[in-house]
Design a protein around this motif. Structure first.
Motif, PDB file in Angstrom:
ATOM      1  N   LEU A  29       0.840  -1.177  -0.022  1.00  0.00           N
ATOM      2  CA  LEU A  29      -0.232   0.005  -0.012  1.00  0.00           C
ATOM      3  C   LEU A  29       0.872   1.172  -0.031  1.00  0.00           C
ATOM      4  N   LEU A  30       1.904   1.246   0.843  1.00  0.00           N
ATOM      5  CA  LEU A  30       2.686   2.473   1.146  1.00  0.00           C
ATOM      6  C   LEU A  30       3.472   2.687  -0.208  1.00  0.00           C
ATOM      7  N   SER A  31       3.984   1.751  -0.846  1.00  0.00           N
ATOM      8  CA  SER A  31       4.924   1.698  -1.832  1.00  0.00           C
ATOM      9  C   SER A  31       4.125   1.879  -3.077  1.00  0.00           C
ATOM     10  N   GLN A  32       2.669   1.734  -3.059  1.00  0.00           N
ATOM     11  CA  GLN A  32       1.896   2.639  -4.396  1.00  0.00           C
ATOM     12  C   GLN A  32       1.757   3.833  -4.219  1.00  0.00           C
ATOM     13  N   ALA A  35      -7.604  11.090   0.558  1.00  0.00           N
ATOM     14  CA  ALA A  35      -8.206  10.111  -0.383  1.00  0.00           C
ATOM     15  C   ALA A  35      -8.569   8.844   0.676  1.00  0.00           C
ATOM     16  N   THR A  36     -10.058   8.723   0.453  1.00  0.00           N
ATOM     17  CA  THR A  36     -10.404   7.350   1.322  1.00  0.00           C
ATOM     18  C   THR A  36     -10.758   6.231   0.146  1.00  0.00           C
ATOM     19  N   PHE A  37     -10.373   5.275   0.478  1.00  0.00           N
ATOM     20  CA  PHE A  37     -10.941   3.894  -0.342  1.00  0.00           C
ATOM     21  C   PHE A  37     -11.680   2.956   0.538  1.00  0.00           C
ATOM     22  N   ASN A  38     -12.883   2.609   0.189  1.00  0.00           N
ATOM     23  CA  ASN A  38     -13.530   1.478   1.148  1.00  0.00           C
ATOM     24  C   ASN A  38     -14.359   0.948   0.254  1.00  0.00           C
ATOM     25  N   VAL A  53      -7.238  -2.567  -3.070  1.00  0.00           N
ATOM     26  CA  VAL A  53      -6.457  -1.201  -2.643  1.00  0.00           C
ATOM     27  C   VAL A  53      -5.429  -0.561  -3.415  1.00  0.00           C
ATOM     28  N   ILE A  54      -4.944  -1.392  -4.091  1.00  0.00           N
ATOM     29  CA  ILE A  54      -3.545  -0.914  -5.158  1.00  0.00           C
ATOM     30  C   ILE A  54      -4.604  -0.179  -6.288  1.00  0.00           C
ATOM     31  N   PHE A  55      -5.581  -0.638  -6.698  1.00  0.00           N
ATOM     32  CA  PHE A  55      -6.374  -0.154  -7.687  1.00  0.00           C
ATOM     33  C   PHE A  55      -6.838   0.970  -7.423  1.00  0.00           C
ATOM     34  N   SER A  56      -7.377   1.355  -6.217  1.00  0.00           N
ATOM     35  CA  SER A  56      -7.866   2.465  -5.374  1.00  0.00           C
ATOM     36  C   SER A  56      -6.985   3.410  -5.301  1.00  0.00           C
ATOM     37  N   ALA A  92      -7.197   7.148  -6.902  1.00  0.00           N
ATOM     38  CA  ALA A  92      -7.253   8.510  -6.299  1.00  0.00           C
ATOM     39  C   ALA A  92      -6.300   9.366  -6.860  1.00  0.00           C
ATOM     40  N   PHE A  93      -5.031   8.829  -7.350  1.00  0.00           N
ATOM     41  CA  PHE A  93      -4.115  10.067  -7.998  1.00  0.00           C
ATOM     42  C   PHE A  93      -4.605  10.418  -9.377  1.00  0.00           C
ATOM     43  N   LYS A  94      -5.191   9.227 -10.229  1.00  0.00           N
ATOM     44  CA  LYS A  94      -5.851   9.690 -11.359  1.00  0.00           C
ATOM     45  C   LYS A  94      -6.953  10.907 -11.268  1.00  0.00           C
ATOM     46  N   GLN A  95      -7.646  10.718 -10.397  1.00  0.00           N
ATOM     47  CA  GLN A  95      -8.804  11.652  -9.995  1.00  0.00           C
ATOM     48  C   GLN A  95      -8.623  13.028  -9.211  1.00  0.00           C
TER      49      GLN A  95
END
Lengths: 196, 249
Positions: free
Chosen positions: B109-112, B214-217, B231-234, B238-241
């Motif tokens: 997660l942190l790496s992404q 940024a919140t992913f759930n 989570v990686i996709f999210s 988050a950065f894309k949007q």
């Protein structure tokens, strides 16, 4: 509101038994959202049914009651949505539902004779429960309200035998705006049976 | 059709067919009896059964419940920033007994997040040099069986690192995400805060504004691999949007 609904149901049920000539109908209903409703859900509804009772005052005029149910559903996304403010963006799938339950007092006028195909025109007026729901991610936005509604209708009764007919009709179903909730409107196409 | 039904009924009267359950026979017999009593009522009942069968189902997969929400401070200049600090762990909040995060998942997660920040032109500073950073990224993970986690507390303390929850007095503590959602499932909250931004006058001593969140759930599945992929996709989404997250330095 519930008191009026009960009154309407009782009115519909007794309408066919009060007079000598009565009609009971059941139908499969197809709904097509129009106006602002089509912006929320554009897909037609193939999930609907209706029951109705009509009592004849004369050979050409009836009054009665009807109850219908139509379920509209459409899936959107996943895509980006701006929500509530310019800076807030949400990405996901949205599942939108409208369940419409019109409960109407009706009146119809019939053309032609009983032993032949009869065209009719009429209208319903009454209460309409609209249950509008959006599932977005793990969140749900729900809006359930009773509204005032009306429904002009044109149709045709095609006799099958001495006491039953095929009943086809097109109806404009409209529930007025209530508070922050937008008006809901759709065309309803009925394919049903009528039993005399 | 009528002939077929009559034949079927006569066969059923003799003995149960192989492959036709008793329930089916019972249902058929009851339907026929009902039809004799009330034709309209039976048609109505059958119609309702058919309609119930095709009621819209909604989400089918866990990933259908995934939601990525971002929000940002319209007045903050993301382009003027360059260096950031991010801890090598996350804050884990849960009400599930004996629940722990897999460190491999945390690292992924942190790496992404770091990878996306790097693509946007930002540079990470060393873990021991937070005072070199222009801004700080903190990450919280919430796994909850219930609702009503509406406020995310400050960063975790790192005993032995030389500073505490208040960043040794140099960095003011911050408030967490400002969404008042209730988290009934799994959530990841990523916050961007800037130690140079003064706290609002009305803020408490331990509060600091967030410039980007940024919140992913979504619903947690039983497969950790599936959860990690989502989570990686999210994170990427988050950065894309959030195209405003781009360093000009």
């Amino acid at each position: 509101m519930k008191r009026y609904i009960y009154l309407l149901v009782v009115f519909a049920l007794i309408s066919t038994s009060t007079f000598g000539q009565g009609m009971f109908g059941i139908s499969y209903d197809i709904g097509l959202p129009i106006g602002g409703t089509s912006d929320y859900i554009g897909a037609p509804s193939f999930r609907g049914f209706g029951i109705e009772g009509r009592a004849f005052i004369t050979d050409n005029l009836s009054y009665g009651g009807s109850f219908n149910w139509a379920t509209f559903y459409e899936e959107f996304g996943p895509e980006e949505w701006n929500i509530e403010s310019e800076s807030r963006t949400a990405y996901g799938k949205q599942y939108r539902y409208i369940n419409s339950f019109p409960l109407m007092a009706t009146m119809h006028y019939y053309f032609g004779e009983w032993d032949a195909t009869r065209l009719y025109a009429g209208a319903g007026i009454g209460a309409q429960k609209i249950d509008q729901r959006t599932d977005f991610g793990i969140y749900t936005i729900n809006d359930k309200k009773w509204r005032f509604g009306f429904a002009p209708e044109v149709g045709v009764l095609i006799p099958v035998n001495f006491n039953s007919s095929i009943n086809l009709s097109a109806k404009y179903q409209y529930a007025v705006k209530a508070g922050d909730s937008d008006a809901v409107s759709y065309l309803s196409f009925k394919i049903g049976f009528a039993f005399m | 059709m009528a002939i077929y039904l009559n034949l079927k009924l006569s066969v059923l009267k003799q003995k149960p067919l192989i492959g036709v359950s008793k329930k089916t026979i019972l249902l058929y017999t009851m339907t026929k009896k009902m039809y004799k009593i009330s034709k309209p009522g039976t048609l109505l009942a059958l119609g309702l059964l058919l309609l119930a069968g095709c009621y819209p189902k909604g989400p089918e997969y866990y990933s259908d419940t995934d939601l990525t929400v971002t929000d940002y401070d319209l007045e903050y200049n993301f382009g003027d920033q360059k260096k950031y600090w991010m801890a090598d762990t996350v804050e884990y909040i849960t009400n599930i007994d004996n629940s722990e995060l897999d460190q491999e998942d945390v690292d992924a997660l942190l790496s992404q997040i770091a990878s996306n920040l790097e693509k946007a032109g930002y540079e990470a500073v060393g873990l021991a040099n937070p005072d070199e950073a222009d801004f700080v990224i903190t990450v919280s993970v919430i796994a909850s069986k219930n609702t009503s986690v509406s406020w995310v507390p400050g960063p975790p303390c790192y005993p032995g690192w030389g500073w505490g929850c208040g960043w040794g007095g140099y960095y003011p503590p911050y408030w967490g995400g400002y969404y008042s959602y209730s988290y009934t499932t799994g959530s990841v909250i990523t916050n961007w805060w800037d130690p140079d931004t003064p706290a609002p006058a009305a803020a408490a001593d331990d509060e600091q504004p967030i410039h980007w969140v940024a919140t992913f759930n979504g619903l947690l599945s039983s497969s950790s691999a599936n959860n990690k992929d989502r989570v990686i996709f999210s994170v990427d989404q988050a950065f894309k949007q959030s195209p405003y997250i781009k360093s000009n330095k």
